[in-house]
Design a protein around this motif. Structure first.
Motif, PDB file in Angstrom:
ATOM      1  N   GLU A 263      14.879 -35.821 -22.417  1.00 22.65           N
ATOM      2  CA  GLU A 263      14.847 -37.148 -21.823  1.00 22.65           C
ATOM      3  C   GLU A 263      13.440 -37.715 -21.841  1.00 22.65           C
ATOM      4  O   GLU A 263      13.231 -38.906 -22.116  1.00 22.65           O
ATOM      5  N   ARG A 264      12.433 -36.850 -21.597  1.00 24.25           N
ATOM      6  CA  ARG A 264      11.037 -37.295 -21.593  1.00 24.25           C
ATOM      7  C   ARG A 264      10.591 -37.714 -22.981  1.00 24.25           C
ATOM      8  O   ARG A 264       9.865 -38.690 -23.148  1.00 24.25           O
TER       9      ARG A 264
ATOM     10  N   ARG B 144      12.033 -40.999 -23.704  1.00 23.45           N
ATOM     11  CA  ARG B 144      11.318 -42.030 -22.956  1.00 23.45           C
ATOM     12  C   ARG B 144      10.031 -42.405 -23.681  1.00 23.45           C
ATOM     13  O   ARG B 144       9.714 -43.597 -23.846  1.00 23.45           O
TER      14      ARG B 144
ATOM     15  N   GLN C  94      10.916 -44.382 -26.643  1.00 16.74           N
ATOM     16  CA  GLN C  94      11.363 -45.731 -26.278  1.00 16.74           C
ATOM     17  C   GLN C  94      10.188 -46.649 -26.020  1.00 16.74           C
ATOM     18  O   GLN C  94      10.134 -47.782 -26.514  1.00 16.74           O
TER      19      GLN C  94
ATOM     20  N   SER D 137      17.359 -46.583 -24.909  1.00 19.10           N
ATOM     21  CA  SER D 137      17.481 -46.929 -23.500  1.00 19.10           C
ATOM     22  C   SER D 137      18.898 -46.636 -23.001  1.00 19.10           C
ATOM     23  O   SER D 137      19.077 -46.044 -21.927  1.00 19.10           O
TER      24      SER D 137
ATOM     25  N   ARG E  55      19.431 -42.889 -22.759  1.00 20.99           N
ATOM     26  CA  ARG E  55      18.759 -42.321 -21.581  1.00 20.99           C
ATOM     27  C   ARG E  55      19.561 -42.628 -20.335  1.00 20.99           C
ATOM     28  O   ARG E  55      19.657 -41.807 -19.422  1.00 20.99           O
TER      29      ARG E  55
ATOM     30  N   SER F  21       4.922 -41.010 -19.910  1.00 22.34           N
ATOM     31  CA  SER F  21       5.862 -40.052 -20.511  1.00 22.34           C
ATOM     32  C   SER F  21       5.122 -38.868 -21.096  1.00 22.34           C
ATOM     33  O   SER F  21       5.548 -37.718 -20.944  1.00 22.34           O
TER      34      SER F  21
END
Lengths: 234, 247
Positions: free
Chosen positions: A15-16, A19, A22, A53, A56, A218
């Motif tokens: 997820e990081r 991010r 993104q 996005s 996530r 991030s």
């Protein structure tokens, strides 16, 4: 390779990275827009950013439960300020995740007539409150450490304001340098706070600045995951 | 119990399996509701959910090839050569499947334009099929080994003789060797649930690439059902590590 695998198997690790990617896309999109070149590439980058996005948001389903569990743990802390800041911070995060889940359901069409703007704003508001509480906790920890420092050095207060200020800043710098977890957490929260401030229109900085802040926070978060000793506890 | 759920969800695989189960449950529901015109709205929402889960999972699969390569390096060092061979080839095929899948993702989002999406998608399904076939070969090998071991066990031999003399009117008893073999197989699977679960999971998974490649076209409903069963078994083995086949 092994540390990547270990990192990858943690849901948060992926997820990081997403991010970071993104916000890198956001920054890249802004740079391309500024230089008015390759509109095709710009469109691809913005679509990629939207895709990341949404994914996530998918990954965040169920994070409210995690935040509530964390709040249940922090409510037993001995230090009252820490207890207050962290528990309310976690509760706000739980509300942010709940609103974010509703926005996801609306975006993919599960919930039809949803005022996405309203729910988006709601989620960013809770996110902002959570970040403010995190920064408060960081400042509190910093003050505690500065008090400790003051105990060891009993010097006379200088008469000139400017000299006193410089000395204080130097002290803060030393304390932060000697406590990398606190420094990283403060930097991370400081960067993160610009995101909801921009999205809610309180302090608009533009996609370039938001992208940079998001990317930086991030990266710092990934560093604390790879080196758990750098994570601020509790 | 909440802690266990959170621990499960925190594993990247845990979440992926829940999403996979949801994706195939949607596919199955869409198939079951396909002839009901008054449920068109629900079908549209389920389709949207299924597509989003699939797209999200493709993005999350980026980087999984590295996991499979590391797993292949580990299985190369197993003491049992045949087992090591099956697992290593399966892992290499999985890595190739992930690479093809990542290429399809890149084409979908527009990062790479010059590749033939259909060809890479077919290749991905092919590598996935090969890895499943290798996993099934491994399952068969383990079952045969266990059956051999069980067949030599004296306690089991006495139970077998009792079973064979018990019901002579049952159809399989006409061929006593077949009856004995089936009894041995069932007893082996019952005593080793890990192998049984893994075999069922792999067989269910097999229908997905077989349908995609056109080798054995079943309906969307069958694919959805099999995908859902294999995802549920995957969730079960992740939540209860004792039920997971090792290595």
């Amino acid at each position: 390779m092994d540390s990547w695998v270990r990192f990858n198997t943690q849901s948060q690790g992926k997820e990081r990275v997403l991010r970071a990617a993104q916000y890198a896309c956001m920054l890249l999109g802004y740079t391309l827009h500024k230089s008015s070149v390759a509109t095709d590439l710009q469109r691809t980058i913005s679509e990629l950013e939207a895709h990341m996005s949404l994914t996530r948001k998918l990954l965040r389903l169920g994070n409210s439960v995690e935040a509530l569990q964390a709040a249940k743990t922090t409510i037993h802390l001995s230090d009252s300020v820490l207890r207050l800041c962290l528990t309310i911070g976690h509760l706000n995060r739980a509300m942010y995740f709940a609103c974010d889940n509703v926005v996801w359901a609306g975006k993919i069409g599960i919930i039809s007539k949803l005022d996405q703007q309203k729910w988006n704003h709601r989620s960013f508001r809770y996110y902002l409150f959570a970040l403010i509480l995190n920064v408060t906790r960081d400042v509190y920890e910093l003050c505690l450490l500065l008090d400790c420092e003051d105990c060891y050095r009993i010097t006379a207060t200088p008469a000139v304001m400017w000299v006193w200020l410089r000395k204080r800043i130097h002290q803060i710098g030393t304390v932060l340098y000697n406590n990398p977890p606190l420094l990283l957490d403060l930097l991370k929260n400081g960067c993160d706070i610009f995101i909801p401030l921009d999205k809610l229109g309180i302090y608009q900085t533009g996609p370039g600045f938001v992208g940079t802040c998001g990317l930086l926070s991030s990266v710092l978060s990934i560093v604390t995951m790879l080196h758990p000793w750098l994570k601020l506890k509790p | 119990m909440m802690d266990a759920v959170l621990k499960f969800a925190n594993q990247s695989q845990g979440r992926d399996r829940v999403f996979r189960a949801t994706q195939y449950a949607c596919a199955l529901s869409i198939y079951l509701l396909r002839n009901k015109p008054d449920r068109k709205d629900l079908v549209a929402r389920l389709k949207s959910l299924e597509n989003n889960m699939s797209a999200g999972r493709k993005l999350l699969r980026l980087g999984n090839a590295a996991n499979s390569i590391v797993a292949a390096k580990q299985t190369m060092q197993l003491s049992d050569r045949l087992l090591g061979l099956c697992l290593t080839v399966a892992n290499i095929n999985r890595a190739l499947y992930f690479i093809c899948d990542n290429a399809v993702w890149a084409k979908n989002v527009g990062l790479i334009r010059s590749i033939n999406k259909e060809r890479w998608s077919i290749n991905a399904s092919r590598y996935y099929l090969f890895s499943l076939v290798m996993n099934l070969t491994r399952d068969l090998y383990v079952i045969l080994q266990l059956m051999q071991k069980k067949g030599r066990d004296n306690r089991f031999k006495s139970r077998m003789n009792q079973h064979l003399s018990d019901c002579p009117e049952v159809a399989e008893a006409v061929i006593p060797e077949l009856d004995a073999l089936i009894f041995l197989l069932l007893e082996t699977l019952r005593s080793e649930p890990t192998v049984a679960l893994d075999t069922v999971k792999n067989i269910c998974d097999l229908f997905i690439p077989l349908d995609r490649l056109g080798i054995y076209k079943s309906s969307a409903g069958v694919v959805g059902f099999c995908g859902l069963i294999s995802s549920l078994i995957g969730i079960l083995t992740l939540a209860r590590p004792t039920l997971r086949i090792k290595p």
